[in-house]
Design a protein around this motif. Sequence first.
Motif, PDB file in Angstrom:
ATOM      1  N   ILE A  21       0.835  -1.205   0.000  1.00 26.63           N
ATOM      2  CA  ILE A  21       0.000   0.000   0.000  1.00 26.63           C
ATOM      3  C   ILE A  21       0.866   1.250   0.000  1.00 26.63           C
ATOM      4  CG2 ILE A  21      -1.538   1.352   1.477  1.00 26.63           C
ATOM      5  CD1 ILE A  21      -2.964  -1.209   2.174  1.00 26.63           C
ATOM      6  N   GLY A  24       2.687   1.584  -3.320  1.00 25.57           N
ATOM      7  CA  GLY A  24       1.720   1.952  -4.358  1.00 25.57           C
ATOM      8  C   GLY A  24       1.376   3.426  -4.304  1.00 25.57           C
ATOM      9  N   SER A  25       1.136   3.924  -3.100  1.00 27.95           N
ATOM     10  CA  SER A  25       0.744   5.343  -3.047  1.00 27.95           C
ATOM     11  C   SER A  25       1.901   6.262  -3.370  1.00 27.95           C
ATOM     12  CB  SER A  25       0.129   5.723  -1.696  1.00 27.95           C
ATOM     13  OG  SER A  25       0.359   4.775  -0.731  1.00 27.95           O
ATOM     14  N   TRP A  27       4.468   5.568  -5.403  1.00 30.06           N
ATOM     15  CA  TRP A  27       4.668   5.480  -6.853  1.00 30.06           C
ATOM     16  C   TRP A  27       3.623   6.322  -7.583  1.00 30.06           C
ATOM     17  CZ3 TRP A  27       1.670   2.307 -10.501  1.00 30.06           C
ATOM     18  CH2 TRP A  27       2.210   2.327 -11.797  1.00 30.06           C
ATOM     19  N   SER A  28       2.361   6.205  -7.157  1.00 27.43           N
ATOM     20  CA  SER A  28       1.288   6.927  -7.837  1.00 27.43           C
ATOM     21  C   SER A  28       1.417   8.426  -7.632  1.00 27.43           C
ATOM     22  CB  SER A  28      -0.073   6.470  -7.322  1.00 27.43           C
ATOM     23  OG  SER A  28      -0.165   5.083  -7.405  1.00 27.43           O
ATOM     24  N   ALA A  29       1.652   8.832  -6.376  1.00 26.62           N
ATOM     25  CA  ALA A  29       1.684  10.268  -6.085  1.00 26.62           C
ATOM     26  C   ALA A  29       2.836  10.933  -6.828  1.00 26.62           C
ATOM     27  CB  ALA A  29       1.811  10.496  -4.589  1.00 26.62           C
ATOM     28  N   LEU A  32       2.029  11.131 -10.594  1.00 28.84           N
ATOM     29  CA  LEU A  32       1.000  12.108 -10.952  1.00 28.84           C
ATOM     30  C   LEU A  32       1.410  13.519 -10.593  1.00 28.84           C
ATOM     31  CD1 LEU A  32      -2.057  10.088  -9.665  1.00 28.84           C
ATOM     32  CD2 LEU A  32      -1.335  10.347 -12.015  1.00 28.84           C
ATOM     33  N   ILE A  34       1.796  14.904  -7.670  1.00 25.97           N
ATOM     34  CA  ILE A  34       0.963  15.495  -6.624  1.00 25.97           C
ATOM     35  C   ILE A  34       1.887  15.921  -5.489  1.00 25.97           C
ATOM     36  CG2 ILE A  34      -0.808  15.035  -4.911  1.00 25.97           C
ATOM     37  CD1 ILE A  34      -2.076  13.213  -6.983  1.00 25.97           C
TER      38      ILE A  34
ATOM     39  N   ILE B  73      -3.943   4.089 -13.972  1.00 23.55           N
ATOM     40  CA  ILE B  73      -3.787   3.127 -12.879  1.00 23.55           C
ATOM     41  C   ILE B  73      -3.316   3.829 -11.613  1.00 23.55           C
ATOM     42  CG2 ILE B  73      -2.540   1.052 -12.151  1.00 23.55           C
ATOM     43  CD1 ILE B  73      -2.361   0.310 -15.111  1.00 23.55           C
ATOM     44  N   GLN B  74      -2.388   4.791 -11.798  1.00 20.51           N
ATOM     45  CA  GLN B  74      -1.886   5.508 -10.620  1.00 20.51           C
ATOM     46  C   GLN B  74      -3.001   6.294  -9.929  1.00 20.51           C
ATOM     47  OE1 GLN B  74       1.302   7.569 -12.631  1.00 20.51           O
ATOM     48  NE2 GLN B  74       2.838   6.294 -11.621  1.00 20.51           N
ATOM     49  N   ILE B  75      -3.861   6.918 -10.753  1.00 21.85           N
ATOM     50  CA  ILE B  75      -4.987   7.651 -10.167  1.00 21.85           C
ATOM     51  C   ILE B  75      -5.838   6.699  -9.326  1.00 21.85           C
ATOM     52  CG2 ILE B  75      -7.147   8.853 -10.692  1.00 21.85           C
ATOM     53  CD1 ILE B  75      -5.814  10.005 -13.151  1.00 21.85           C
ATOM     54  N   ILE B  77      -5.044   3.775  -7.969  1.00 24.21           N
ATOM     55  CA  ILE B  77      -4.363   3.267  -6.771  1.00 24.21           C
ATOM     56  C   ILE B  77      -4.419   4.313  -5.657  1.00 24.21           C
ATOM     57  CG2 ILE B  77      -2.123   2.630  -5.808  1.00 24.21           C
ATOM     58  CD1 ILE B  77      -1.396   1.380  -8.438  1.00 24.21           C
ATOM     59  N   LEU B  78      -3.959   5.519  -5.988  1.00 25.08           N
ATOM     60  CA  LEU B  78      -3.868   6.552  -4.961  1.00 25.08           C
ATOM     61  C   LEU B  78      -5.247   6.882  -4.396  1.00 25.08           C
ATOM     62  CD1 LEU B  78      -1.722   8.273  -3.641  1.00 25.08           C
ATOM     63  CD2 LEU B  78      -2.228  10.078  -5.265  1.00 25.08           C
ATOM     64  N   ILE B  81      -6.744   4.096  -2.167  1.00 28.34           N
ATOM     65  CA  ILE B  81      -6.075   4.005  -0.863  1.00 28.34           C
ATOM     66  C   ILE B  81      -6.506   5.163   0.040  1.00 28.34           C
ATOM     67  CG2 ILE B  81      -3.840   4.192   0.307  1.00 28.34           C
ATOM     68  CD1 ILE B  81      -2.619   2.625  -2.010  1.00 28.34           C
ATOM     69  N   VAL B 139      -7.893  12.345  -9.026  1.00 29.04           N
ATOM     70  CA  VAL B 139      -7.667  11.646  -7.760  1.00 29.04           C
ATOM     71  C   VAL B 139      -8.700  12.088  -6.730  1.00 29.04           C
ATOM     72  CG1 VAL B 139      -6.065  11.341  -5.844  1.00 29.04           C
ATOM     73  CG2 VAL B 139      -5.212  11.309  -8.168  1.00 29.04           C
TER      74      VAL B 139
END
Lengths: 269, 260
Positions: A21, A24-25, A27-29, A32, A34, B73-75, B77-78, B81, B139
């Motif tokens: 978890i 994942g967050s 990597w995503s943040a 993107l 953010i 996918i990243q959107i 996942i974040l 969560i 997001v």
Amino acid sequence: MNLPKQPVQQKVLKYAITSLIVAGSIWSASGLEITLEKILKAPEQIAILVGAMFPLDLSQEAIERILPKVAESLFIAWAGTVIGAIFSFPIAFLAANNVAVNYVSEATKQILNGIRAFPELILAFVFLPITGLGALTGTLAIGIHSIGTLGKLSSEVIEGIDEGPLEAIKSSGGSKINELLFGVVPQVMPTITSYWLYRFEINLRASAVLGVVGAGGVGAELINQLRFRDFPRAGTVLVATVVLVLTVDTISAAIRRRIIKGRSIKIDQ
Amino acid sequence: MINLPKKPPPSLMVFLGIPAAFLFSYYCFSKVGFNLSDFRENLQNRYIVTDPLFNPKWSWAIENASEAIIETIQIAILASIVGCFIALPLSFYASQTTNQNKISFFLYKSFLNLVRTIPDLFWAMMFTVAVGLGPFAGVLALVMFSLAIMGKLLSETIDSIDPGPLEAAKSSGASHNQSVFTSALPQVLPNFTAYFLYIFELCIRASVILGLVGAGGVGRIIETQRIFLRFDRISPIIVLILVVVILIEQFSVWLRRRIL
């Protein structure tokens, strides 16, 4: 005290999930872009937008423009659900493995899965050049998607029936059609009807959105008002949608409860 | 002669409800402009769509859309969560088992219901206006979306937990928060994980269309190609997305079976 230890495997799983978890967050943040700055600024920006929406635009002109659109969403959702219900009902029998032959049921299930995979919005813009801008496109998109979802749900209901009545009909000389008509249908009808209503609730939300691609309904109104920065009117659209969805949800949930529970009957011997 | 109980007469709901449903359906179909002959005529134009749709340009799609698919996918996942972890404490306030205060229970419950009423794309539209175009708006929209679903599912699960452990913790001197944390939370944690995976799947599906209103992800590419009717470029993207969605679903089903 001598408590039993937590099993090691469970502990490992717990750590694995936690790290999954977190990774994942992160990597995503980062992907993107953010940043903390963006996050901290967001609440203020949202407050400004919400502040701009109130007081709502309740002028005669706005209401005359918005209400028909909201009603159109309702019509699209209902008509789409009807299409879904009519077509999914026979298909569900083909997909149920206790009614249909094995390979027929397997093939039908795969077809239903395929239909379900496409979101309404994607179906809508594929139909758009054929059926034109307007409510019909939205209805077809919602109808076809509903065939997929209702077909799956209904076939699962049919698979879960009590086989006793079927056997009783067979042993007293009933045909296969009799079995379906008097053995299966009465058993599954309440649950399937309540699924139709449930699908109608979901379709109402979907049809509200469909206007974004020009397939009719209230979505077009919202996106236009937001683009023209007419926030009070956008607020009216939003509130009207919320009121409609809440009303429909409440009524439909009450009817569903009544269908499932049945009516209290007095039996006089 | 067996004395069977009399068959009850059909209820008022059947007498009024079924004709009403038929009438309403008729009215709806006339309102949405359903006309079989027009429809048949329009169907002759289907080649505008079907010809390019079944002639996919694979290389174009892989070259231009793969980055956007990863963003999608990243959107998801974040957002799933963050949304689910915000919903975790809220659900305990929105359940009567763990929140005895009627007023705050009602407020939390209504808040979750209100959030659930607004469709995901409406959230996306509003957030693109509020925080600007781009994936951040997407997001935020999906955070609201997953928050609402998790809040409903989890608070209903908490409603039905065994109150015994809660009572046991309280009777041995735990404060309300301590008792919730030590005896209600572990009871619903497996459900929470299962719901989380389910919501993650929903978010993956929902994040595909966010781009249609400018909230990031692969929808942005679909939207621009859609306007130019380049269905030959859209169809491979849709297939790619389907493959990704199916892979993720398989993974999540496998994980769920491991956990539960």
